[in-house]
Design a protein around this motif. Structure first.
Motif, PDB file in Angstrom:
ATOM      1  N   LEU A 199       1.298 -14.914  -8.296  1.00  0.00           N
ATOM      2  CA  LEU A 199       0.607 -14.099  -7.267  1.00  0.00           C
ATOM      3  C   LEU A 199      -0.851 -14.532  -7.262  1.00  0.00           C
ATOM      4  O   LEU A 199      -1.626 -14.686  -8.268  1.00  0.00           O
ATOM      5  N   TYR A 238      -4.749 -14.432  -4.934  1.00  0.00           N
ATOM      6  CA  TYR A 238      -5.562 -13.626  -3.863  1.00  0.00           C
ATOM      7  C   TYR A 238      -6.846 -14.537  -3.409  1.00  0.00           C
ATOM      8  O   TYR A 238      -7.376 -15.097  -4.655  1.00  0.00           O
ATOM      9  N   LEU A 265      -3.001  -3.985  -7.169  1.00  0.00           N
ATOM     10  CA  LEU A 265      -1.974  -4.785  -6.660  1.00  0.00           C
ATOM     11  C   LEU A 265      -2.103  -6.026  -7.342  1.00  0.00           C
ATOM     12  O   LEU A 265      -1.073  -6.992  -7.071  1.00  0.00           O
ATOM     13  N   LEU A 266      -2.954  -6.406  -7.990  1.00  0.00           N
ATOM     14  CA  LEU A 266      -2.883  -7.927  -8.845  1.00  0.00           C
ATOM     15  C   LEU A 266      -3.265  -7.751 -10.165  1.00  0.00           C
ATOM     16  O   LEU A 266      -2.493  -8.157 -11.066  1.00  0.00           O
ATOM     17  N   PRO A 321      -0.570  -5.612 -12.215  1.00  0.00           N
ATOM     18  CA  PRO A 321       0.636  -6.370 -12.340  1.00  0.00           C
ATOM     19  C   PRO A 321       0.540  -7.337 -13.438  1.00  0.00           C
ATOM     20  O   PRO A 321       1.228  -7.733 -14.418  1.00  0.00           O
ATOM     21  N   LEU A 341      -1.307 -12.363  -1.957  1.00  0.00           N
ATOM     22  CA  LEU A 341      -1.880 -10.852  -1.759  1.00  0.00           C
ATOM     23  C   LEU A 341      -2.598 -10.560  -0.400  1.00  0.00           C
ATOM     24  O   LEU A 341      -3.726 -11.491  -0.585  1.00  0.00           O
ATOM     25  N   ILE A 387       2.464 -10.333   0.172  1.00  0.00           N
ATOM     26  CA  ILE A 387       2.697  -9.021  -0.246  1.00  0.00           C
ATOM     27  C   ILE A 387       1.344  -8.236   0.070  1.00  0.00           C
ATOM     28  O   ILE A 387       0.113  -8.954  -0.185  1.00  0.00           O
ATOM     29  N   ASP A 438      -1.212  -4.568   1.254  1.00  0.00           N
ATOM     30  CA  ASP A 438      -1.404  -3.248   1.396  1.00  0.00           C
ATOM     31  C   ASP A 438      -0.924  -2.701   2.885  1.00  0.00           C
ATOM     32  O   ASP A 438      -0.680  -3.499   3.746  1.00  0.00           O
ATOM     33  N   ALA A 481       2.982  -3.195  -0.122  1.00  0.00           N
ATOM     34  CA  ALA A 481       3.269  -2.285  -1.392  1.00  0.00           C
ATOM     35  C   ALA A 481       2.096  -1.465  -1.439  1.00  0.00           C
ATOM     36  O   ALA A 481       0.684  -1.787  -0.946  1.00  0.00           O
ATOM     37  N   GLU A 503       5.320  -1.725  -7.410  1.00  0.00           N
ATOM     38  CA  GLU A 503       6.104  -2.218  -6.429  1.00  0.00           C
ATOM     39  C   GLU A 503       5.766  -3.720  -6.358  1.00  0.00           C
ATOM     40  O   GLU A 503       6.623  -4.546  -5.993  1.00  0.00           O
ATOM     41  N   VAL A 504       4.534  -4.161  -6.821  1.00  0.00           N
ATOM     42  CA  VAL A 504       4.126  -5.580  -6.852  1.00  0.00           C
ATOM     43  C   VAL A 504       5.167  -6.167  -7.871  1.00  0.00           C
ATOM     44  O   VAL A 504       5.802  -7.346  -7.771  1.00  0.00           O
TER      45      VAL A 504
END
Length: 362
Positions: A183, A185, A200-201, A204, A252, A281, A283, A301, A306-307
């Motif tokens: 993943l 960003y 979210l990053l 995870p 992301l 993925i 928001d 997510a 969820e991620v």
């Protein structure tokens, strides 16, 4: 037509998303036969980080301060359309200068609409104030949906029109490179985006120490606790964006708080990543489902769990299908070529609306 644009930056993509937006849009606008002059305030932080010096699709000139705009008064007066962008230094005075001297269509191009409106509500008139909005024939907004009616009804814009960000399809395309990261960003640090990036990053990444992650972009504080499996890239220039995305299994999309509140505010990075056929993925915010179909073209997510589930349970085949579907959507409706045609149509609409008044005046 002859177009003059006074924007934040065309020459430097360092720490801003304006430059790549202007580059893609104006390149395609020029391809439609139009002549463009871009006027950029000469400031040291962009002067020290320029990655475009002599674009072949427009004339790029610099001015040192507000009085220096006098040099360009004739160009502004004779232009068929003049656009002032958001976050231009001394933007209110620049707008007044344009209103005083432009003879034809004028527009405000807001690449930061929800942020702008939050500033106006708080009395912060850094680059736009309520009294100059009605003076622009068109308010071009990065945000669609109900915000457009609000700009007309509350602030007196004669015509608020959505001009979403877009992508240069020739620069953002699939590449065959090894996958380095589970993943990624790509984005400049922003305090209101950071909690989502953490959730979210970074969360995870801590839960999946066997996988590699990456965050690319400037201005992140030294105090951030980066997990050991999160690589940091201080600046990824636009020329490297496609390869960056291609090396990501997923990427992301993180949206600023004001843009989530407004809805209908896709970021340029969202379209760029999708154009590279990399599954995104994102928001959640109102209006995103009108741009991409959740589950088929994008994953939404709200939690780190969820991620983690997406990274753990999405097969390579399904991820590739999602990326290809998102790319098809972008190529059908969200390239710079589409936006250039929309801009041309909005200017023509404003010219037609002004024609009866000009006839009456003559």
């Amino acid at each position: 037509m002859r177009l003059v644009v006074l924007g934040l930056s065309l020459s430097s993509s360092w720490g801003n998303g304006h430059a790549t937006t202007f580059r893609a849009l104006l390149k395609e606008f020029a391809s439609r036969g139009h002549d463009i002059l871009f006027l950029e305030r000469d400031v040291p932080w962009y002067a020290d980080n320029r990655d475009v010096a002599d674009p072949d699709y427009c004339r790029l000139e610099f001015y040192s301060d507000l009085p220096a705009l006098e040099q360009w008064r004739g160009e502004i007066a004779s232009a068929d359309a003049v656009i002032v962008g958001s976050y231009v230094p001394e933007g209110v005075e620049v707008s007044r200068f344009v209103h005083a001297h432009a003879a034809r269509v004028t527009a405000f191009y807001d690449i930061d609409t929800p942020v702008t409106l939050a500033k106006l509500r708080s009395g912060d008139f850094e680059y736009l104030s309520p009294e100059v909005i009605p003076g622009f024939d068109i308010y071009l907004s990065f945000t669609g949906g109900p915000t457009l009616a609000h700009l007309e009804d509350h602030y007196g814009s004669p015509a608020a029109r959505a001009l979403y960000c877009s992508v240069d399809a020739s620069a953002y395309r699939p590449l065959e490179v090894p996958k380095k990261w589970a993943l990624s960003y790509l984005g400049t640090y922003s305090p209101d985006r950071q909690p989502t990036l953490e959730r979210l990053l970074l969360e995870p990444a801590r839960l999946m120490p066997e996988k590699r992650f990456v965050v690319a972009g400037p201005q992140y504080p030294d105090a951030i606790d980066w997990p050991a499996n999160v690589e940091r890239i201080e600046h990824c220039p636009p020329a490297d964006h496609a390869e960056f995305y291609a090396a990501s299994r997923f990427t992301l999309n993180v949206t600023r708080a004001d843009m989530i509140e407004a809805g209908w505010s896709p970021s340029v990075r969202l379209f760029e990543a999708a154009a590279c056929a990399v599954p995104v993925i994102s928001d959640k915010w109102r209006g995103i489902e009108e741009l991409f179909t959740p589950g088929a073209e994008i994953l939404l997510a709200e939690t780190g769990a969820e991620v983690v589930a997406a990274l753990s349970h999405t097969s390579q085949t399904d991820a590739a299908a999602m990326g290809n579907a998102a790319r098809a959507k972008v190529l059908a409706a969200h390239t710079a070529r589409h936006r250039a045609a929309e801009l041309e149509a909005y200017i023509e609409e404003a010219r037609a609306a002004a024609a009866p008044q000009l006839e009456a005046a003559s």
